[in-house]
Design a protein around this motif. Sequence first.
Motif, mmCIF file in Angstrom:
data_model
loop_
_atom_site.group_PDB
_atom_site.id
_atom_site.type_symbol
_atom_site.label_atom_id
_atom_site.label_comp_id
_atom_site.label_asym_id
_atom_site.label_seq_id
_atom_site.Cartn_x
_atom_site.Cartn_y
_atom_site.Cartn_z
ATOM 1 N N LYS A 70 0.823 -1.203 0.000
ATOM 2 C CA LYS A 70 0.000 0.000 0.000
ATOM 3 C C LYS A 70 0.860 1.258 0.000
ATOM 4 O O LYS A 70 0.573 2.232 -0.684
ATOM 5 C CB LYS A 70 -0.934 0.006 1.213
ATOM 6 N N ASP A 71 1.948 1.238 0.805
ATOM 7 C CA ASP A 71 2.851 2.393 0.863
ATOM 8 C C ASP A 71 3.514 2.620 -0.489
ATOM 9 O O ASP A 71 3.635 3.762 -0.962
ATOM 10 C CB ASP A 71 3.910 2.190 1.940
ATOM 11 N N LYS A 72 3.970 1.519 -1.127
ATOM 12 C CA LYS A 72 4.602 1.656 -2.442
ATOM 13 C C LYS A 72 3.610 2.193 -3.462
ATOM 14 O O LYS A 72 3.948 3.021 -4.314
ATOM 15 C CB LYS A 72 5.154 0.301 -2.895
ATOM 16 N N SER A 73 2.374 1.715 -3.390
ATOM 17 C CA SER A 73 1.350 2.185 -4.323
ATOM 18 C C SER A 73 1.058 3.664 -4.116
ATOM 19 O O SER A 73 0.908 4.415 -5.075
ATOM 20 C CB SER A 73 0.062 1.378 -4.118
ATOM 21 N N ALA A 74 1.023 4.109 -2.837
ATOM 22 C CA ALA A 74 0.762 5.522 -2.540
ATOM 23 C C ALA A 74 1.885 6.403 -3.059
ATOM 24 O O ALA A 74 1.644 7.467 -3.646
ATOM 25 C CB ALA A 74 0.582 5.716 -1.029
ATOM 26 N N SER A 82 1.546 9.210 -5.969
ATOM 27 C CA SER A 82 1.949 10.588 -5.706
ATOM 28 C C SER A 82 2.981 11.061 -6.720
ATOM 29 O O SER A 82 2.891 12.188 -7.226
ATOM 30 C CB SER A 82 2.526 10.704 -4.287
ATOM 31 N N ALA A 83 3.946 10.202 -7.035
ATOM 32 C CA ALA A 83 4.976 10.567 -8.012
ATOM 33 C C ALA A 83 4.369 10.753 -9.395
ATOM 34 O O ALA A 83 4.730 11.685 -10.126
ATOM 35 C CB ALA A 83 6.064 9.496 -8.046
ATOM 36 N N GLU A 84 3.426 9.890 -9.758
ATOM 37 C CA GLU A 84 2.780 10.023 -11.068
ATOM 38 C C GLU A 84 1.963 11.311 -11.139
ATOM 39 O O GLU A 84 1.977 12.011 -12.151
ATOM 40 C CB GLU A 84 1.882 8.807 -11.322
ATOM 41 N N TRP A 85 1.219 11.598 -10.049
ATOM 42 C CA TRP A 85 0.429 12.835 -10.020
ATOM 43 C C TRP A 85 1.340 14.055 -10.145
ATOM 44 O O TRP A 85 1.026 14.998 -10.878
ATOM 45 C CB TRP A 85 -0.349 12.906 -8.709
ATOM 46 N N GLN A 86 2.473 14.026 -9.425
ATOM 47 C CA GLN A 86 3.408 15.152 -9.482
ATOM 48 C C GLN A 86 3.946 15.334 -10.894
ATOM 49 O O GLN A 86 4.029 16.473 -11.393
ATOM 50 C CB GLN A 86 4.566 14.908 -8.509
ATOM 51 N N GLN A 89 3.096 18.571 -13.183
ATOM 52 C CA GLN A 89 4.224 19.397 -13.612
ATOM 53 C C GLN A 89 4.199 19.588 -15.125
ATOM 54 O O GLN A 89 4.438 20.703 -15.622
ATOM 55 C CB GLN A 89 5.542 18.759 -13.175
ATOM 56 N N GLU A 90 3.916 18.531 -15.867
ATOM 57 C CA GLU A 90 3.843 18.640 -17.324
ATOM 58 C C GLU A 90 2.690 19.554 -17.745
ATOM 59 O O GLU A 90 2.832 20.376 -18.659
ATOM 60 C CB GLU A 90 3.668 17.254 -17.936
ATOM 61 N N ARG A 91 1.552 19.430 -17.058
ATOM 62 C CA ARG A 91 0.388 20.239 -17.402
ATOM 63 C C ARG A 91 0.648 21.719 -17.126
ATOM 64 O O ARG A 91 0.349 22.585 -17.947
ATOM 65 C CB ARG A 91 -0.826 19.757 -16.601
#
Length: 299
Positions: free
Chosen positions: A4-8, A12-16, A20-22
């Motif tokens: 669960k921690d790895k998934s979170a 979070s990294a994907e959202w960031q 950032q690209e947007r």
Amino acid sequence: MGKKDKSAVSTSAEWQKVEQERITEIIVEVSKRAPIQVAPYIKQAAPTLAYLVVLVMMAMPHIAKFCSQAKTFFESLPDKVVGASIGFAICFFGGIFPMTIAAVEAWQLCGGAEAKRCIMLLYEEGKKVQLANAEDEASKGSTTTTSTTKVDIPAQELMLRKTQLVLKTVEPETVSKGIVGLYTGWIAVLAVLRNRFAKTVTLGERIGAALYEPMKRFEPAIEDMTPEEYRKWIPVAFRWSCKLLAMSVAWWIQRVISATHSAIKGGLIFGRYLVEFLHEKNIVSFPPEKAYLDECIGW
């Protein structure tokens, strides 16, 4: 680290990365409307600016939570005890931060309470925008669906949509009033600090000029001990040494004045809140405005 921690962390990294690209695309689009002299620099700085914006977005919930918890904690304390503690700190430590004390005094005299109310007005408008943006993202998002795939909305269209969202959500008069109240308070603070700094610098300049007059008679003796190619620096070195010494003396004088003022004001604040606290606890039978006990404690 669990799954669960790895998934979170991954989410979070994907959202960031996506945000950032947007935001980078939006800044690049804005740079096209900037003056031609600065447009290349805005475009070049777009990734860095977007990264900073994403960091602020990630930090804001934690900052808001901290502020909320701090507000709850301070509200749970007896206000008289908090006021007395602040007065005690100003009394004994105010001279260390003379400019900070001067800025706070200017803020209070020139609409500090009104500026605080303006901050709350802008904060409420910001919450409205945040809520409207969350609803907009939930209903429309930053992608559009075709028959087979999801395609990112162009940055120009997304920027226009968000701008229209802000314009529809906020109250112009409220925002205008809040901004005016804020910059009025800040201008007063800047004016006081600039005036205080200018007076201190002028005092140091005058003291330095007066100090240089008796000191320049020692220049010939120093020149005799100095190689000829460096003698031209002796008058300048003497003059600037006197100015630096005088500036230090001027700031020391300003600190003594500020320390005296802080000690008097802090002592009176401490005495007034202490007597109010004792009156609330029925230890003394009179409020501070009907006796001189708070002044005696303060002095």
